[in-house]
Each structure stands twice: as structure tokens, then as C-alpha cells.
Write an enzyme that holds these catalytic residues in place. Structure first.
Site, PDB file in Angstrom:
ATOM      1  N   GLU A   1      -9.598   8.424  -9.147  1.00  0.00           N
ATOM      2  CA  GLU A   1     -10.892   7.547  -9.249  1.00  0.00           C
ATOM      3  C   GLU A   1     -10.681   6.536  -8.476  1.00  0.00           C
ATOM      4  O   GLU A   1      -9.983   5.678  -8.412  1.00  0.00           O
ATOM      5  CB  GLU A   1     -10.394   7.338 -10.916  1.00  0.00           C
ATOM      6  CG  GLU A   1     -11.661   6.132 -11.412  1.00  0.00           C
ATOM      7  CD  GLU A   1     -11.427   5.907 -12.806  1.00  0.00           C
ATOM      8  OE1 GLU A   1     -12.272   5.297 -13.376  1.00  0.00           O
ATOM      9  OE2 GLU A   1     -10.194   5.880 -13.181  1.00  0.00           O
TER      10      GLU A   1
ATOM     11  N   ASP B   1       0.752  -1.275   0.076  1.00  0.00           N
ATOM     12  CA  ASP B   1       0.079   0.010   0.017  1.00  0.00           C
ATOM     13  C   ASP B   1       0.787   1.337  -0.017  1.00  0.00           C
ATOM     14  O   ASP B   1       1.166   1.715   1.137  1.00  0.00           O
ATOM     15  CB  ASP B   1      -0.976   0.020   1.373  1.00  0.00           C
ATOM     16  CG  ASP B   1      -2.163   1.125   1.100  1.00  0.00           C
ATOM     17  OD1 ASP B   1      -1.749   1.956   0.229  1.00  0.00           O
ATOM     18  OD2 ASP B   1      -2.906   0.954   1.938  1.00  0.00           O
TER      19      ASP B   1
END
Length: 273
Positions: A34, A9
Site C-alpha cells: 500500500e 529507512d
């Protein structure tokens, strides 16, 4: 989200680096992510300044206005979009907005659909009146309205690729001119009404409907939607939507159902961060 795969991550690190480059090249630029699901944990971290607000806007609007016979999934979730009442839709929006700053909320896109989803006309079962209610929310609630080209003339589509139909630029006889007129009027309202133009507005409740908003400036009106169209619950033809000013007697102060970390007090900042 960019930089995220399985246990790795690096989304926030990637976002911050892109943000630094953007600020250097275009100080007035805006970095919008997005993000298909809950983006509240990825905003306000010196990276993404806003998001495509699918979770906090699109999904609750779809769930309230979905046609009674419509069965559609939502962005890969292995279940169809549920049907909820207006009060639950309001509570969902408030819950999500309470988890991000006012700046991130107003920088995020309020969208009714995109190239990755069904079109709002199809979600509403082809009912133009429900589409007009959805458009009213998109243009007047806090956030940045983003119109998926074709929604304003009534194009349909049941999934991403189906929604990317050829735009009938030279076939105006195929346009829904009634819907187009409503979109045009809402754009004009957004530009002319201070509470909409600056996004400096706060929600309020009304005896007529749970959907209403009032401007934070003294001169701003309170704009209310009529009660939920019959199609939102019973499937009968809904009446045309009308936006009309409320009187002071018709509204009472907004009381959030979830704790909020920020309350709108004026024009939101357009600075980064």
C-alpha cells in the site's frame, strides 16, 4: 511504506523479510504494497511484488476524467487534482511504467479509488459515462484490476471516510444498473480476451483516440475507446462509452515517449523477484 520514518529507512529490508515468510508459508502468495505515492523505487527489490498503483494509474485517470466542477485533493497532497488531456494521461502512465519491470507492473493494482480516497463516481462529477471510461481502462490496461466494492453500482464519496458508506446489498433500487452492467461486461471481457486475461498487451495510438491497446497474440483484437468525452474538457453530458475492435488500418505501432527497460513480449511471469 512499512519500515520508513524520517531518516530511518528499512522499507526494503522489511519487505524482503515479509516476502521470505510469505514464500515459505504460501508459495503462490503475492505481496502487494500500500503505497500512496511514487512506488517505482520500492519495487523490483526482492520484496514487494506490486503496489496499489495510485501514482501511475489512479492519479492520471482522475486528472483526465475529473468533472469540471469537482475540487478534490489527492491522498493528502495540499492541492486539488489537476485537469489534463488524454495525451498527458497516457504520457504519465508510460513514464511510470517504464521505471518498473513488466512483472511488477502487471502485479500492481489498477485502482480507481479505495477506502482512503474519493470514489470514482464523485471524481467524475456523477457522470456514469466517465465512470465507464475509467472502468474500461482499469480492466484492459496492464495491471491487476481492483474494484472498490460499491463502485460497480455507482456509490459516491468525497473522501476516505465518506466513501465507506453502507453497501446497499438489499436495496437494488438504489443501484445504477447501467454501470453494473458495464462492469459485468468488462469482467467478462477481461476473462475471455487473451490480451486482457494474460495482460500480454501493448499500447498503440489511433487517429480516433490516444487510448487503445492491442494484443500481443496474433488472434487478439485491438480495442479502442472513443474520443475523450466532452465532459473531460468542456463539461457537457458525455455519450455512453463503447469498446469496439479497430482495424489494422486504424492503428500504428506504439512508440513510447519515455525509455522503457522492458517491453512486453508475451505472458508475464508469475514467479517472485
Amino acid at each position: 511504506m512499512t519500515g520508513r520514518l524520517r531518516r530511518a529507512d528499512h522499507a526494503h529490508e522489511v519487505a524482503r523479510r515479509i516476502r521470505r515468510v510469505l514464500a515459505a508459508e504460501s508459495p503462490d502468495g503475492l505481496l502487494v504494497a500500500e503505497h500512496a505515492h511514487d512506488a517505482t523505487g520500492d519495487l523490483d527489490a526482492d520484496g514487494w511484488q506490486g503496489t496499489m498503483n495510485y501514482a501511475g494509474f489512479t492519479r492520471p485517470v482522475w486528472s483526465w476524467l475529473r468533472g469540471p466542477e469537482v475540487r478534490l485533493p489527492f491522498l493528502g497532497v495540499p492541492a486539488e487534482v489537476p485537469r489534463i488531456g488524454g495525451g498527458d494521461a497516457v504520457a504519465t502512465m508510460r513514464a511510470f511504467s517504464s521505471l518498473v519491470s513488466w512483472r511488477a507492473l502487471t502485479h500492481s493494482w489498477s485502482i480507481l479509488g479505495s477506502h482512503e480516497t474519493a470514489r470514482i463516481r464523485t471524481v467524475c462529477g456523477g457522470d456514469p459515462a466517465l465512470v465507464e471510461v475509467a472502468a474500461g481502462l482499469m480492466f484492459t490496461l496492464p495491471g491487476t484490476p481492483m474494484v472498490f466494492a460499491g463502485d460497480e453500482i455507482g456509490l459516491e464519496g468525497a473522501w476516505g471516510e465518506d466513501s465507506r458508506r453502507t453497501m446497499p446489498w438489499d436495496r437494488p433500487e438504489r443501484w445504477d444498473h447501467g454501470t453494473f452492467g458495464v462492469y459485468r461486461d468488462l469482467v467478462a471481457l477481461r476473462r475471455s480476451e487473451p490480451a486482457c486475461a494474460t495482460a500480454a498487451c501493448a499500447g498503440c495510438t489511433s487517429r480516433r483516440t490516444p487510448w487503445s491497446m492491442s494484443g500481443s497474440t496474433r488472434a487478439s483484437a485491438c480495442w479502442c475507446w472513443p474520443p475523450a468525452p466532452p465532459t473531460a474538457r468542456y463539461g457537457s453530458r458525455s455519450p455512453p462509452v463503447r469498446l469496439s475492435p479497430c482495424t489494422a488500418e486504424r492503428r500504428r505501432p506504439f512508440r513510447p515517449t519515455a525509455p522503457s527497460r522492458c517491453r512486453p513480449t508475451g505472458r508475464p511471469s508469475t514467479s517472485g523477484g
